[in-house]
Design a protein around this motif. Sequence first.
Motif, PDB file in Angstrom:
ATOM      1  N   ASP B 157       0.731  -1.042  -0.079  1.00 12.72           N
ATOM      2  CA  ASP B 157       0.136  -0.285  -0.064  1.00 12.72           C
ATOM      3  C   ASP B 157       0.605   1.233  -0.037  1.00 12.72           C
ATOM      4  O   ASP B 157       2.090   1.390   0.006  1.00 12.72           O
ATOM      5  CB  ASP B 157      -0.606   0.417   1.002  1.00 12.72           C
ATOM      6  N   ASP B 158      -0.018   2.483  -0.425  1.00 14.51           N
ATOM      7  CA  ASP B 158       1.415   3.475   0.252  1.00 14.51           C
ATOM      8  C   ASP B 158       2.118   3.603   1.141  1.00 14.51           C
ATOM      9  O   ASP B 158       2.697   5.217   1.104  1.00 14.51           O
ATOM     10  CB  ASP B 158      -0.173   4.903  -0.069  1.00 14.51           C
ATOM     11  N   GLU B 159       1.349   3.595   2.161  1.00 18.08           N
ATOM     12  CA  GLU B 159       2.746   3.634   3.110  1.00 18.08           C
ATOM     13  C   GLU B 159       3.940   2.100   3.192  1.00 18.08           C
ATOM     14  O   GLU B 159       4.103   2.155   4.475  1.00 18.08           O
ATOM     15  CB  GLU B 159       1.928   3.460   4.056  1.00 18.08           C
ATOM     16  N   GLY B 160       3.615   1.677   2.577  1.00 18.72           N
ATOM     17  CA  GLY B 160       4.123   0.738   1.948  1.00 18.72           C
ATOM     18  C   GLY B 160       4.482  -0.783   2.237  1.00 18.72           C
ATOM     19  O   GLY B 160       5.010  -1.828   3.092  1.00 18.72           O
ATOM     20  N   ARG B 161       3.284  -0.970   3.469  1.00 21.05           N
ATOM     21  CA  ARG B 161       3.240  -1.750   4.233  1.00 21.05           C
ATOM     22  C   ARG B 161       2.746  -3.269   3.318  1.00 21.05           C
ATOM     23  O   ARG B 161       1.464  -3.136   1.785  1.00 21.05           O
ATOM     24  CB  ARG B 161       1.577  -1.795   5.405  1.00 21.05           C
ATOM     25  N   VAL B 162       2.967  -4.248   3.620  1.00 20.46           N
ATOM     26  CA  VAL B 162       3.151  -5.937   2.447  1.00 20.46           C
ATOM     27  C   VAL B 162       1.448  -6.588   3.008  1.00 20.46           C
ATOM     28  O   VAL B 162       1.394  -6.939   4.103  1.00 20.46           O
ATOM     29  CB  VAL B 162       4.001  -6.308   3.275  1.00 20.46           C
ATOM     30  N   ARG B 163       0.971  -6.806   2.100  1.00 19.55           N
ATOM     31  CA  ARG B 163      -0.165  -7.383   2.452  1.00 19.55           C
ATOM     32  C   ARG B 163      -0.118  -8.952   1.441  1.00 19.55           C
ATOM     33  O   ARG B 163       0.292  -8.129  -0.141  1.00 19.55           O
ATOM     34  CB  ARG B 163      -0.920  -7.034   2.348  1.00 19.55           C
ATOM     35  N   ARG B 164      -0.889  -9.961   2.023  1.00 19.64           N
ATOM     36  CA  ARG B 164      -0.634 -11.217   0.356  1.00 19.64           C
ATOM     37  C   ARG B 164      -2.690 -10.793  -0.025  1.00 19.64           C
ATOM     38  O   ARG B 164      -2.796 -11.160   1.206  1.00 19.64           O
ATOM     39  CB  ARG B 164      -0.299 -12.492   0.784  1.00 19.64           C
ATOM     40  N   VAL B 165      -2.200 -10.433  -1.252  1.00 17.56           N
ATOM     41  CA  VAL B 165      -4.140 -10.642  -2.220  1.00 17.56           C
ATOM     42  C   VAL B 165      -3.936 -11.904  -2.696  1.00 17.56           C
ATOM     43  O   VAL B 165      -3.097 -11.891  -3.450  1.00 17.56           O
ATOM     44  CB  VAL B 165      -4.070  -8.992  -1.724  1.00 17.56           C
ATOM     45  N   SER B 166      -4.927 -12.269  -2.902  1.00 23.66           N
ATOM     46  CA  SER B 166      -5.129 -12.606  -4.186  1.00 23.66           C
ATOM     47  C   SER B 166      -6.447 -12.058  -5.152  1.00 23.66           C
ATOM     48  O   SER B 166      -7.275 -10.959  -4.939  1.00 23.66           O
ATOM     49  CB  SER B 166      -6.767 -13.898  -3.747  1.00 23.66           C
ATOM     50  N   ARG B 167      -5.311 -12.022  -6.133  1.00 26.48           N
ATOM     51  CA  ARG B 167      -5.933 -11.556  -6.958  1.00 26.48           C
ATOM     52  C   ARG B 167      -6.257 -11.879  -8.113  1.00 26.48           C
ATOM     53  O   ARG B 167      -5.538 -12.349  -9.586  1.00 26.48           O
ATOM     54  CB  ARG B 167      -5.197 -10.293  -7.954  1.00 26.48           C
ATOM     55  N   PRO B 168      -8.083 -12.367  -8.610  1.00 26.30           N
ATOM     56  CA  PRO B 168      -8.226 -13.668  -9.494  1.00 26.30           C
ATOM     57  C   PRO B 168      -8.562 -12.595 -11.050  1.00 26.30           C
ATOM     58  O   PRO B 168      -9.253 -11.620 -10.562  1.00 26.30           O
ATOM     59  CB  PRO B 168      -9.581 -14.353  -9.029  1.00 26.30           C
ATOM     60  N   VAL B 169      -8.005 -13.375 -11.652  1.00 31.06           N
ATOM     61  CA  VAL B 169      -8.513 -12.387 -12.824  1.00 31.06           C
ATOM     62  C   VAL B 169      -9.220 -13.715 -14.593  1.00 31.06           C
ATOM     63  O   VAL B 169      -8.423 -14.642 -14.452  1.00 31.06           O
ATOM     64  CB  VAL B 169      -7.856 -11.517 -13.962  1.00 31.06           C
ATOM     65  N   LYS B 170     -10.232 -12.692 -14.805  1.00 32.60           N
ATOM     66  CA  LYS B 170     -10.753 -13.877 -16.129  1.00 32.60           C
ATOM     67  C   LYS B 170      -9.939 -13.171 -17.195  1.00 32.60           C
ATOM     68  O   LYS B 170     -10.420 -11.859 -17.954  1.00 32.60           O
ATOM     69  CB  LYS B 170     -11.881 -13.675 -15.556  1.00 32.60           C
ATOM     70  N   LEU B 171      -9.541 -14.101 -18.090  1.00 31.12           N
ATOM     71  CA  LEU B 171      -9.116 -13.110 -19.243  1.00 31.12           C
ATOM     72  C   LEU B 171      -9.822 -14.181 -20.435  1.00 31.12           C
ATOM     73  O   LEU B 171     -10.145 -15.767 -20.954  1.00 31.12           O
ATOM     74  CB  LEU B 171      -7.622 -14.052 -19.276  1.00 31.12           C
ATOM     75  N   ARG B 172     -10.373 -13.925 -21.527  1.00 33.64           N
ATOM     76  CA  ARG B 172     -10.422 -14.140 -23.070  1.00 33.64           C
ATOM     77  C   ARG B 172      -9.495 -14.175 -24.183  1.00 33.64           C
ATOM     78  O   ARG B 172      -8.503 -13.356 -23.921  1.00 33.64           O
ATOM     79  CB  ARG B 172     -11.507 -12.533 -23.553  1.00 33.64           C
ATOM     80  N   ILE B 173      -9.044 -15.234 -23.978  1.00 35.39           N
ATOM     81  CA  ILE B 173      -8.064 -15.676 -25.244  1.00 35.39           C
ATOM     82  C   ILE B 173      -8.779 -15.546 -26.276  1.00 35.39           C
ATOM     83  O   ILE B 173      -9.107 -16.563 -26.466  1.00 35.39           O
ATOM     84  CB  ILE B 173      -7.523 -17.390 -24.838  1.00 35.39           C
ATOM     85  N   PRO B 174      -7.734 -14.660 -27.433  1.00 32.94           N
ATOM     86  CA  PRO B 174      -8.935 -14.959 -28.814  1.00 32.94           C
ATOM     87  C   PRO B 174      -8.305 -15.985 -29.440  1.00 32.94           C
ATOM     88  O   PRO B 174      -7.341 -16.632 -29.480  1.00 32.94           O
ATOM     89  CB  PRO B 174      -8.167 -13.524 -29.318  1.00 32.94           C
ATOM     90  N   ARG B 175      -8.959 -16.219 -30.086  1.00 31.63           N
ATOM     91  CA  ARG B 175      -9.460 -17.626 -31.028  1.00 31.63           C
ATOM     92  C   ARG B 175      -7.774 -17.329 -32.162  1.00 31.63           C
ATOM     93  O   ARG B 175      -7.609 -16.521 -32.796  1.00 31.63           O
ATOM     94  CB  ARG B 175      -9.914 -17.974 -32.385  1.00 31.63           C
ATOM     95  N   GLY B 176      -7.265 -18.952 -32.782  1.00 33.72           N
ATOM     96  CA  GLY B 176      -5.804 -18.720 -33.176  1.00 33.72           C
ATOM     97  C   GLY B 176      -4.095 -18.496 -33.037  1.00 33.72           C
ATOM     98  O   GLY B 176      -3.886 -18.353 -33.149  1.00 33.72           O
ATOM     99  N   VAL B 177      -4.566 -18.626 -31.303  1.00 32.84           N
ATOM    100  CA  VAL B 177      -3.226 -18.400 -31.139  1.00 32.84           C
ATOM    101  C   VAL B 177      -2.518 -19.846 -31.066  1.00 32.84           C
ATOM    102  O   VAL B 177      -3.131 -20.514 -31.186  1.00 32.84           O
ATOM    103  CB  VAL B 177      -3.099 -17.557 -29.429  1.00 32.84           C
TER     104      VAL B 177
END
Lengths: 105, 314
Positions: B157-177
């Motif tokens: 955070d802005d005070e430099g404190r460390v936290r362990r967080v979960s950051r789920p992200v849902k991704l759309r992979i385009p066709r043709g990779v």
Amino acid sequence: MQPELVDALFIDDAHRFTITEIVHITGLAAADVTVLVECGAIAPQDPGAAAWTFPAGSVDVARRARALRDEFALDDVHAVAIIVRFEQRMRTLEREIATLRARLG
Amino acid sequence: MKYKDYYATLGVARDADEAAIKSAYRKLARKYHPDVSTEKNAEERFKEVSEAYETLRDAEKRAAYDELGTHAQGQDFRPPPDWGSAFGAGAPGGAGGEGFDDIDLADLFAGFGRARGARAANAPIPGRDYEAAVRIPFEAAYHGTELELDLGGASIDDEGRVRRVSRPVKLRIPRGVVDGQRLRVPGKGGEGLRGGPAGDLYLDIRVDDHPLYRVDGTDIHVDLPLAPWEAALGATVKLPTPAGSVELKVPAGARAGQKLRLKGRGIARASGNGDLYAVVTIVMPTVIDERARELYAELAKASTFDPRPQFGGS
């Protein structure tokens, strides 16, 4: 709550990157990027231009150079550039082998 | 949190100088780097030695690490009170030091450097770019897919404190990779500090092999087994393609290795799809009954075809 759905994008091969942008993205120094050019690992769009710009693929090469330098604790960027050149040759050969395998069945 | 003995990981004494630490790391990097190592658990070991080196190579991080004291490897411990404030890193977790159990030792040092820079310049700091390797099946690469990743880790955070967080992200992979391709997800890298923009997430895509289809650039190859009479007389056969089966008309006189092109049925591309090639193979029945034997004998007698002209007469 379901996370938001975001698009993963093809890297735009038409975009051109300045040395400043490559430095910002990769963490290499400008002088290191110049060494990569001198060793042929990356090539500016127009070598004669006053301000070089590079295709998107150059960013990946520069990023790889930075990773190799850090992961193997290498001091000499020139040596790193040579390793990157060998890796590029290896990838080309791997693609050629995959193509031949596909054609031969 | 669990204590990690970084000096033991690198195999150096606690009073080792910079040169000794670097030399020890280089030896271990050569031994365990996934690109060159044949050791079992190489990737996991490389992460351990990299984490140790990342801390011990930096004078300030090393000093902060030494201030944690000496503990047994894997021992549960807590940093001394006010630890970190002397180095500008802030306290882990909240003000009461809560949340130690879910913080990794490496997270304590994640705020170093960035917090120093922020304090010195008070300027926005852009987030780092992240990289992730993703493996998907052939069908997912061909049609496009959605997948979820957890980008969780240490968050400062802005005070430099460390936290362990979960950051789920849902991704759309385009066709043709295709295998080895790289994709960019804007703004899903590390968080910026003091209003700096987030970094990007880069995905290195690996595509599993398919039992039927072989990819060559944007073209797809599939073997087309034919019986000898189908090759000789021509046939209409059902051919699987990634977009569904098609009825394929095979012309008479098809030869082994011949390619039948299905235009535009390869890998999708904005600039134009690749093609799909059905590659003819001739397959003999494993059991030939008496009637088939008679017919082959008749054909052998009636035909003047020479399959081995280069041998100079049979």
